[in-house]
Structure formats: C-alpha cells, structure tokens
Design an enzyme around this catalytic site. Structure first.
Site, PDB file in Angstrom:
ATOM      1  N   LYS A 118     -27.152 119.137  50.152  1.00 47.76           N
ATOM      2  CA  LYS A 118     -27.726 118.643  51.398  1.00 47.76           C
ATOM      3  C   LYS A 118     -29.238 118.622  51.238  1.00 47.76           C
ATOM      4  CE  LYS A 118     -27.616 119.250  56.334  1.00 47.76           C
ATOM      5  NZ  LYS A 118     -27.017 120.020  57.430  1.00 47.76           N
ATOM      6  N   LYS A 173     -25.043 114.687  50.996  1.00 48.44           N
ATOM      7  CA  LYS A 173     -25.585 114.295  52.295  1.00 48.44           C
ATOM      8  C   LYS A 173     -27.099 114.250  52.229  1.00 48.44           C
ATOM      9  CE  LYS A 173     -25.723 116.040  57.026  1.00 48.44           C
ATOM     10  NZ  LYS A 173     -25.320 117.119  57.910  1.00 48.44           N
ATOM     11  N   LYS A 212     -36.804 122.149  57.333  1.00 48.71           N
ATOM     12  CA  LYS A 212     -35.698 122.878  56.715  1.00 48.71           C
ATOM     13  C   LYS A 212     -35.841 122.962  55.194  1.00 48.71           C
ATOM     14  CE  LYS A 212     -32.578 121.890  60.575  1.00 48.71           C
ATOM     15  NZ  LYS A 212     -31.180 121.665  61.006  1.00 48.71           N
ATOM     16  N   TYR A 269     -19.899 107.599  61.208  1.00 48.12           N
ATOM     17  CA  TYR A 269     -19.779 107.321  62.643  1.00 48.12           C
ATOM     18  C   TYR A 269     -19.130 105.962  62.876  1.00 48.12           C
ATOM     19  CZ  TYR A 269     -22.914 111.277  62.692  1.00 48.12           C
ATOM     20  OH  TYR A 269     -23.453 112.520  62.480  1.00 48.12           O
ATOM     21  N   ARG A 273     -30.044 114.883  65.549  1.00 48.17           N
ATOM     22  CA  ARG A 273     -30.688 115.970  66.295  1.00 48.17           C
ATOM     23  C   ARG A 273     -30.844 115.587  67.761  1.00 48.17           C
ATOM     24  NH1 ARG A 273     -34.855 117.840  61.474  1.00 48.17           N
ATOM     25  NH2 ARG A 273     -33.193 118.319  59.992  1.00 48.17           N
ATOM     26  N   GLU A 312     -26.346 123.405  42.537  1.00 46.89           N
ATOM     27  CA  GLU A 312     -25.766 123.792  43.831  1.00 46.89           C
ATOM     28  C   GLU A 312     -24.252 123.561  43.824  1.00 46.89           C
ATOM     29  OE1 GLU A 312     -26.168 125.139  46.679  1.00 46.89           O
ATOM     30  OE2 GLU A 312     -28.329 125.418  46.884  1.00 46.89           O
ATOM     31  N   SER A 371     -26.507 110.063  60.470  1.00 41.28           N
ATOM     32  CA  SER A 371     -26.892 109.351  61.686  1.00 41.28           C
ATOM     33  C   SER A 371     -27.950 108.271  61.445  1.00 41.28           C
ATOM     34  CB  SER A 371     -27.387 110.355  62.721  1.00 41.28           C
ATOM     35  OG  SER A 371     -28.438 111.144  62.197  1.00 41.28           O
TER      36      SER A 371
HETATM   37  C1  PBG Z   1     -27.260 120.782  60.480  1.00 36.54           C
HETATM   38  C2  PBG Z   1     -26.654 119.423  60.461  1.00 36.54           C
HETATM   39  C3  PBG Z   1     -27.349 118.251  60.171  1.00 36.54           C
HETATM   40  C4  PBG Z   1     -26.462 117.205  60.331  1.00 36.54           C
HETATM   41  C5  PBG Z   1     -25.222 117.752  60.651  1.00 36.54           C
HETATM   42  N1  PBG Z   1     -25.364 119.140  60.733  1.00 36.54           N
HETATM   43  C6  PBG Z   1     -28.729 118.077  59.702  1.00 36.54           C
HETATM   44  C7  PBG Z   1     -29.818 118.618  60.490  1.00 36.54           C
HETATM   45  O1  PBG Z   1     -29.861 118.483  61.716  1.00 36.54           O
HETATM   46  O2  PBG Z   1     -30.700 119.190  59.865  1.00 36.54           O
HETATM   47  C8  PBG Z   1     -26.811 115.765  60.177  1.00 36.54           C
HETATM   48  C9  PBG Z   1     -25.783 114.772  60.516  1.00 36.54           C
HETATM   49  C10 PBG Z   1     -26.308 113.404  60.724  1.00 36.54           C
HETATM   50  O3  PBG Z   1     -27.523 113.133  60.635  1.00 36.54           O
HETATM   51  O4  PBG Z   1     -25.483 112.537  60.974  1.00 36.54           O
HETATM   52  N2  PBG Z   1     -26.461 121.797  60.001  1.00 36.54           N
END
Ligand code: PBG
Length: 343
Positions: A213, A267, A236, A332, A223, A252, A293
């Site tokens: 990730k 991801k 992060k 999605y 978010r 990883e 997203s």
């Molecule tokens: C955090 C989390 C994230 C996503 C899902 N769980 C990333 C984040 O907010 O840092 C992203 C999913 C997306 O963007 O569709 N654990």
C-alpha cells in the site's frame, strides 16, 4: 506531381519483403478472430465491490467526490449485497463512516462488537450468505486523527496498533467476515491477526494483505466518503510505502506471505501495474488490486464532462489489471460492470 502522388524509391522493398509475409493485422481483421485470440478477459468473477456504511435506516447518501457511489445504512447495504450476489459478484468489502463522537486517539470503537462494520457483516451474512464479506481491520475510520494506527507523541506506535488490529479482526470474524483485509501497513500485523484468528477458532477465515500500500494522493475521495478528510494530521508516509519503491514492495509481500497471508493486494491499482506484474511473477500467489477512489473518480469526472467514454474507459482500466496478472480487482465500478457484462 502533387501531394497525392507517391513514388516508391527505386529498389524499395515491398511490405511482404519487409515483414517476410508476417502480418500481425491478419488476426485483428474481424470481431470473431479478435475474440479467438484475446489473451485476457474480464468477468464478473474478477470483481470485489467496496461499499461505504453509515448509521441510520433507509439511507443512501451520495458522495460528492465519487459520483455513483453512496454511503449506505445497514438495511440498504443488505439490499445492495443481495443485488451484488444476484449479479454474480463474488465478494464485497465494507468501509464505515463512523460518527465523530465515537472516535478517539486509539480508535477504540473498532473493538465494539456492534460497530457499523460488524453490524453490517451480521446482517449481510444472514440475508445473502452466498456473497463473501471482506472487512478492513485498520483503525483510520475510528481514530480522531484519521491515522491507521494509534498516535502517541506524534508517532504512530506499531506494536500497540497491531494488538488493536488483531483484536478487531477476531470480532470481525465473529460477526461473519470471511476475509480480513488489514490496510494499515503496521509491521507484524499479518502474523498477529493469523495467531488471533486461530486462537479463537477462526482457522477458516482468510487474510488478504494490503501488502503493498503506497502513500498515495489517489485516496482523496475515499477520505471524503468515510469522513476522515478533514481529520488527518500530517501524512501516512511513516507506514505506507514510498511510491518510488519497487524492491521494498516485494519485501513487504514476502514478509506478509511468510506471516501467513493467503492473498496479496496492490493499492492503488492503475499507476502500479508494474508492481502487480512483478508480484505475480515473483510470488505466484492470489493477487489483487484495489482500483482506488481517485482512479474511479477520475474516470467518472472525465466521463461527466464528455471528455472520454466512461464505459469504455472503465472496462479498459479493469482489463489492464487482468493483463498485469490480477486474479481480481476491488472496484467501485463492480455493480456497473457486472450489469454491463450481463448484457
Ligand atoms: C485506510 C484506507 C485507505 C483506503 C481504504 N482504507 C487509504 C487512506 O485513507 O489512507 C483507500 C481506498 C480508496 O481510496 O478507494 N486504511
């Protein structure tokens, strides 16, 4: 001589001489021959649908930054899970939008057996037992600072976060989750979750590791969807991978597999196809991608403006994941694609 006149230079070779009669266009000449030689195909079996949850009843809130995606109350999520099951979508993944009053530094509400994730899993399992449920054991929807771990003196503390995440995974399994997919990138989380699940009799619950990730800008709309956009302090980068790194991503994955991950995930998706291909080739494990997203919203936004054909861009982006070596994609677009593939 005008510009429509062509003269071949003396002695120029014919195309058949140049190609030695190998013409790659031959197999592309008709739909039937293109179908015959198609190497990769997208089917409904490749789809995992991430959905957003909110408290309440009969709620279906649009998400401004993600046209066509909604926050669903549990009763509506159940109906959507039933619809997804009917469409043949193998699994859904749930993400909660948690009320501000329930958030704290430790994300302790993740340990409530009746939190939104667990309520939804129980209700969906009861109504649509045939669809797989994937839950995220990360703390970010539950923390007051929006981080995936516990924040102490400006540091995301690893080991304490891992304990919390492993305990949450057990509650999620008890509520009906089939696959735990921790997205927090704490060290040791996979092994700790495996131990906790096994110790509590959940040997059959699998782990899909968000193994690679990356610290990405493409999570922006998510978010907003779960209501952490304004909360996040800092970034992060102390736990997600630097987008510049490939070898580290492989380390990883190796680590998560050694700790007991059953499936691995990359991801974001499209900007990281090289990571997917390398992971597939090096580890030969069930490999997934999360078309996040931002990737979804880019296509939706361009389509809404008439700048590209949204349906074709959606299908092409998902096919790209198959070509890169994915077994499946969290997207999605899942119900929209499933309906399209049915036609
Ligand atoms: C955090 C989390 C994230 C996503 C899902 N769980 C990333 C984040 O907010 O840092 C992203 C999913 C997306 O963007 O569709 N654990």
């Amino acid at each position: 001589m005008n510009r429509f006149t062509r003269t071949k230079p003396a002695g120029a070779r014919s195309v058949d001489e140049i190609t030695q009669s190998r013409r790659l266009r031959r197999m592309r000449k008709a739909p039937w021959s293109r179908r015959l030689v198609q190497e990769n195909r997208l089917t409904v079996d490749d789809l995992i649908w991430p959905i957003f949850l909110i408290e309440g009843e009969n709620k279906r809130e649009p998400i401004a930054a993600m046209p066509g995606a909604f926050r669903l109350s549990v009763d509506v999520a159940v109906k959507e899970a039933e619809r997804a099951a009917k469409l043949g979508i193998p699994a859904i993944a749930t993400f909660p939008n948690v009320e501000g009053s329930l958030k704290d530094v430790e994300g302790s509400h993740i340990l409530d057996p009746d939190n939104l994730i667990n309520k939804a899993s129980r209700a969906i399992k009861a109504a649509a037992p045939g669809i797989g449920i994937i839950t995220d054991a990360a703390l970010d929807p539950f923390t007051s600072h929006g981080h995936d771990g516990i924040l102490r003196d400006g540091v995301i503390v690893n080991d304490e976060s891992v304990e919390q995440v492993a305990a949450a995974a057990v509650l999620q399994a008890a509520a009906g989750a089939d696959i735990i997919a921790p997205s927090d990138m704490m060290d040791g989380r996979i092994g700790a979750i495996r131990d906790a699940l096994d110790a509590n009799g959940f040997q059959d619950v699998a782990i899909m590791s968000y193994a690679t990730k990356f610290a990405s800008a493409f999570y922006g709309p998510y978010r907003e969807a779960i209501g952490t956009a304004g909360l996040l302090r800092g970034d992060k980068k102390t736990y997600y991978i630097d987008p510049a790194n490939t070898d580290e991503a492989m380390r990883e994955i190796a680590q998560d597999l050694a700790e007991g991950a059953d499936m691995i995930m990359v991801k974001p998706g499209l900007p990281y196809l090289d990571i997917i291909r390398r992971a597939r080739d090096e580890f030969e494990m069930p490999t997934f991608a999360y078309q996040v997203s931002g990737e979804y919203s880019m296509i939706k936004a361009a389509a809404a403006n008439g700048w590209l054909d949204g349906e074709r861009a959606m299908l092409e982006s998902l096919l790209a994941f198959k070509r890169a070596g994915c077994d499946g994609i969290l997207t999605y677009f899942a119900p929209e694609v499933a309906e399209l593939l049915q036609r």
